[in-house]
Design a protein around this motif. Structure first.
Motif, PDB file in Angstrom:
ATOM      1  N   ILE A 130     -34.384  21.123 -18.897  1.00 35.79           N
ATOM      2  CA  ILE A 130     -33.529  21.163 -17.711  1.00 35.79           C
ATOM      3  C   ILE A 130     -34.231  21.742 -16.480  1.00 35.79           C
ATOM      4  O   ILE A 130     -33.632  21.842 -15.411  1.00 35.79           O
ATOM      5  N   ALA A 131     -35.508  22.111 -16.606  1.00 36.77           N
ATOM      6  CA  ALA A 131     -36.274  22.625 -15.465  1.00 36.77           C
ATOM      7  C   ALA A 131     -37.734  22.262 -15.663  1.00 36.77           C
ATOM      8  O   ALA A 131     -38.182  22.007 -16.781  1.00 36.77           O
ATOM      9  N   GLY A 132     -38.485  22.266 -14.551  1.00 36.62           N
ATOM     10  CA  GLY A 132     -39.868  21.801 -14.651  1.00 36.62           C
ATOM     11  C   GLY A 132     -39.825  20.288 -14.755  1.00 36.62           C
ATOM     12  O   GLY A 132     -39.428  19.594 -13.823  1.00 36.62           O
ATOM     13  N   THR A 133     -40.196  19.775 -15.888  1.00 34.73           N
ATOM     14  CA  THR A 133     -39.996  18.360 -16.171  1.00 34.73           C
ATOM     15  C   THR A 133     -38.605  18.210 -16.777  1.00 34.73           C
ATOM     16  O   THR A 133     -38.327  18.755 -17.845  1.00 34.73           O
ATOM     17  N   ILE A 134     -37.732  17.495 -16.093  1.00 35.04           N
ATOM     18  CA  ILE A 134     -36.342  17.376 -16.536  1.00 35.04           C
ATOM     19  C   ILE A 134     -36.137  16.096 -17.336  1.00 35.04           C
ATOM     20  O   ILE A 134     -36.608  15.022 -16.956  1.00 35.04           O
ATOM     21  N   GLY A 135     -35.462  16.239 -18.475  1.00 37.04           N
ATOM     22  CA  GLY A 135     -35.108  15.059 -19.251  1.00 37.04           C
ATOM     23  C   GLY A 135     -35.976  14.784 -20.458  1.00 37.04           C
ATOM     24  O   GLY A 135     -35.867  13.719 -21.070  1.00 37.04           O
ATOM     25  N   LYS A 136     -36.827  15.731 -20.852  1.00 37.23           N
ATOM     26  CA  LYS A 136     -37.530  15.574 -22.127  1.00 37.23           C
ATOM     27  C   LYS A 136     -36.513  15.781 -23.241  1.00 37.23           C
ATOM     28  O   LYS A 136     -35.779  16.776 -23.234  1.00 37.23           O
ATOM     29  N   VAL A 137     -36.475  14.861 -24.191  1.00 34.03           N
ATOM     30  CA  VAL A 137     -35.474  14.917 -25.259  1.00 34.03           C
ATOM     31  C   VAL A 137     -36.169  14.759 -26.600  1.00 34.03           C
ATOM     32  O   VAL A 137     -37.115  13.981 -26.736  1.00 34.03           O
ATOM     33  N   GLY A 138     -35.687  15.484 -27.604  1.00 30.89           N
ATOM     34  CA  GLY A 138     -36.266  15.321 -28.936  1.00 30.89           C
ATOM     35  C   GLY A 138     -35.669  16.297 -29.928  1.00 30.89           C
ATOM     36  O   GLY A 138     -34.693  16.994 -29.644  1.00 30.89           O
ATOM     37  N   SER A 139     -36.280  16.334 -31.096  1.00 31.46           N
ATOM     38  CA  SER A 139     -35.815  17.231 -32.160  1.00 31.46           C
ATOM     39  C   SER A 139     -36.953  18.146 -32.593  1.00 31.46           C
ATOM     40  O   SER A 139     -38.128  17.908 -32.288  1.00 31.46           O
ATOM     41  N   ILE A 140     -36.583  19.170 -33.322  1.00 30.24           N
ATOM     42  CA  ILE A 140     -37.534  20.183 -33.787  1.00 30.24           C
ATOM     43  C   ILE A 140     -37.978  19.870 -35.216  1.00 30.24           C
ATOM     44  O   ILE A 140     -37.134  19.675 -36.092  1.00 30.24           O
ATOM     45  N   PRO A 141     -39.283  19.810 -35.476  1.00 32.57           N
ATOM     46  CA  PRO A 141     -39.741  19.612 -36.859  1.00 32.57           C
ATOM     47  C   PRO A 141     -39.224  20.725 -37.768  1.00 32.57           C
ATOM     48  O   PRO A 141     -39.060  21.869 -37.319  1.00 32.57           O
ATOM     49  N   LYS A 142     -38.977  20.405 -39.007  1.00 29.86           N
ATOM     50  CA  LYS A 142     -38.404  21.392 -39.941  1.00 29.86           C
ATOM     51  C   LYS A 142     -39.271  22.634 -40.090  1.00 29.86           C
ATOM     52  O   LYS A 142     -38.768  23.733 -40.306  1.00 29.86           O
ATOM     53  N   LYS A 143     -40.592  22.476 -39.954  1.00 33.18           N
ATOM     54  CA  LYS A 143     -41.476  23.639 -40.112  1.00 33.18           C
ATOM     55  C   LYS A 143     -41.330  24.637 -38.959  1.00 33.18           C
ATOM     56  O   LYS A 143     -41.782  25.779 -39.062  1.00 33.18           O
ATOM     57  N   LEU A 144     -40.679  24.209 -37.849  1.00 33.12           N
ATOM     58  CA  LEU A 144     -40.442  25.090 -36.710  1.00 33.12           C
ATOM     59  C   LEU A 144     -38.975  25.513 -36.623  1.00 33.12           C
ATOM     60  O   LEU A 144     -38.539  26.096 -35.629  1.00 33.12           O
ATOM     61  N   ASP A 145     -38.228  25.202 -37.667  1.00 33.79           N
ATOM     62  CA  ASP A 145     -36.794  25.496 -37.722  1.00 33.79           C
ATOM     63  C   ASP A 145     -36.526  26.975 -37.433  1.00 33.79           C
ATOM     64  O   ASP A 145     -37.176  27.855 -37.991  1.00 33.79           O
ATOM     65  N   GLY A 146     -35.589  27.245 -36.507  1.00 35.23           N
ATOM     66  CA  GLY A 146     -35.257  28.631 -36.195  1.00 35.23           C
ATOM     67  C   GLY A 146     -36.157  29.268 -35.168  1.00 35.23           C
ATOM     68  O   GLY A 146     -36.094  30.481 -34.951  1.00 35.23           O
ATOM     69  N   GLY A 147     -36.985  28.436 -34.493  1.00 36.73           N
ATOM     70  CA  GLY A 147     -37.841  28.970 -33.442  1.00 36.73           C
ATOM     71  C   GLY A 147     -37.039  29.281 -32.189  1.00 36.73           C
ATOM     72  O   GLY A 147     -35.890  28.861 -32.042  1.00 36.73           O
ATOM     73  N   LEU A 148     -37.649  30.047 -31.277  1.00 39.63           N
ATOM     74  CA  LEU A 148     -36.994  30.393 -30.014  1.00 39.63           C
ATOM     75  C   LEU A 148     -37.159  29.268 -29.003  1.00 39.63           C
ATOM     76  O   LEU A 148     -38.163  28.558 -29.006  1.00 39.63           O
ATOM     77  N   LEU A 149     -36.162  29.121 -28.123  1.00 41.69           N
ATOM     78  CA  LEU A 149     -36.175  28.047 -27.130  1.00 41.69           C
ATOM     79  C   LEU A 149     -36.285  28.617 -25.723  1.00 41.69           C
ATOM     80  O   LEU A 149     -35.574  29.550 -25.360  1.00 41.69           O
ATOM     81  N   THR A 150     -37.170  28.037 -24.919  1.00 45.97           N
ATOM     82  CA  THR A 150     -37.367  28.439 -23.533  1.00 45.97           C
ATOM     83  C   THR A 150     -36.084  28.336 -22.706  1.00 45.97           C
ATOM     84  O   THR A 150     -35.209  27.511 -22.992  1.00 45.97           O
ATOM     85  N   GLU A 151     -36.020  29.158 -21.649  1.00 52.66           N
ATOM     86  CA  GLU A 151     -34.874  29.093 -20.736  1.00 52.66           C
ATOM     87  C   GLU A 151     -34.861  27.801 -19.922  1.00 52.66           C
ATOM     88  O   GLU A 151     -33.866  27.477 -19.262  1.00 52.66           O
ATOM     89  N   ASN A 152     -35.962  27.044 -19.954  1.00 55.27           N
ATOM     90  CA  ASN A 152     -36.062  25.794 -19.205  1.00 55.27           C
ATOM     91  C   ASN A 152     -35.579  24.578 -19.998  1.00 55.27           C
ATOM     92  O   ASN A 152     -35.811  23.439 -19.602  1.00 55.27           O
ATOM     93  N   ALA A 153     -34.905  24.845 -21.105  1.00 58.44           N
ATOM     94  CA  ALA A 153     -34.356  23.754 -21.923  1.00 58.44           C
ATOM     95  C   ALA A 153     -33.013  24.174 -22.502  1.00 58.44           C
ATOM     96  O   ALA A 153     -32.671  25.361 -22.536  1.00 58.44           O
ATOM     97  N   ALA A 154     -32.275  23.188 -22.943  1.00 58.16           N
ATOM     98  CA  ALA A 154     -30.987  23.427 -23.613  1.00 58.16           C
ATOM     99  C   ALA A 154     -31.048  22.812 -24.998  1.00 58.16           C
ATOM    100  O   ALA A 154     -31.854  21.912 -25.265  1.00 58.16           O
TER     101      ALA A 154
END
Length: 225
Positions: A130-154
């Motif tokens: 939602i900031a910087g480059t807007i509109g990148k969409v995707g999912s998180i690989p299972k090995k990164l499950d439960g990682g922290l998310l930047t304030e620049n994304a939802a």
């Protein structure tokens, strides 16, 4: 994404039934105090609908079908680590090809994680920058499950998740139709940042569950060729 990619099946359970399931689940989650009751989204007017969709589909606002939550910046004075540490911290720069590029991934210590642990994202969720480059969409690989998310994304947590096809919504939210909506919203602000309420108001066409799967199958077939 307009109901023309695959054949319609009259035996499909219409999207209106899916919406009723979502509504019931939301009411139960509010009752159990697992989510907060949010302000009702405005109805979708005929003039907002850019094209016709099949009778079995429904026009909805994104916030009607998923819980949308923001990420969090690293606490002031703290730094992320280059080496694998307690949890990954997923930045917009790491979001590539509807997934996450782990080559330059940075990590949060346990102390940092404990401070902002409410702002995690899981493999069942969808990210949207939602900031910087807007509109990148995707999912998180299972090995990164439960990682922290930047304030620049939802992160988008879908209701009736067992029935919703995450891949379908990633493709939908990557479409020009969605980009045009957000371009219009952002043209009115000096610093391009898509507010969460604007993201919640995004209009999308919702197909029946079975058709979501068929559309994804067709897209994968086209890409493989």
């Amino acid at each position: 994404m307009r109901g023309k990619l695959v054949k319609q099946d009259p035996n499909d359970e219409p999207a209106s039934v899916l919406l009723e399931k979502i509504k019931a689940e939301k009411q139960e989650l509010i009752k159990e105090k697992k989510i907060k009751k949010t302000k009702s989204l405005p109805p979708i007017m005929d003039g907002e609908k850019p094209f016709d969709i099949p009778d079995s589909w429904e026009w909805v606002r994104l916030g009607e079908i998923c819980e949308i939550k923001g990420g969090k910046r690293v606490p002031k004075g703290r730094k992320l680590e280059d080496q694998v540490s307690y949890k990954p911290y997923i930045r917009v720069a790491d979001m590539q090809d509807q997934s996450v590029n782990t080559d330059t991934l940075k990590y949060a210590s346990k102390d940092i994680f404990n401070e902002i642990s409410r702002y995690t994202i899981f493999s069942k969720d969808v990210y949207f920058s939602i900031a910087g480059t807007i509109g990148k969409v995707g999912s998180i690989p299972k090995k990164l499950d439960g990682g922290l998310l930047t304030e620049n994304a939802a992160k988008l947590e879908f209701f009736a998740a067992q029935e919703m096809n995450t891949k379908f919504f990633i493709e939908m939210l990557s479409s020009d139709f969605i980009k045009e909506q957000h371009k219009e919203m952002l043209s009115k602000v000096a610093q391009p940042k898509l507010a969460l309420i604007k993201l919640r108001k995004t209009i999308i066409p919702l197909p029946p569950v079975s058709e979501q799967k068929r559309v994804v199958g067709k897209i994968l077939q086209i890409f493989s060729q």
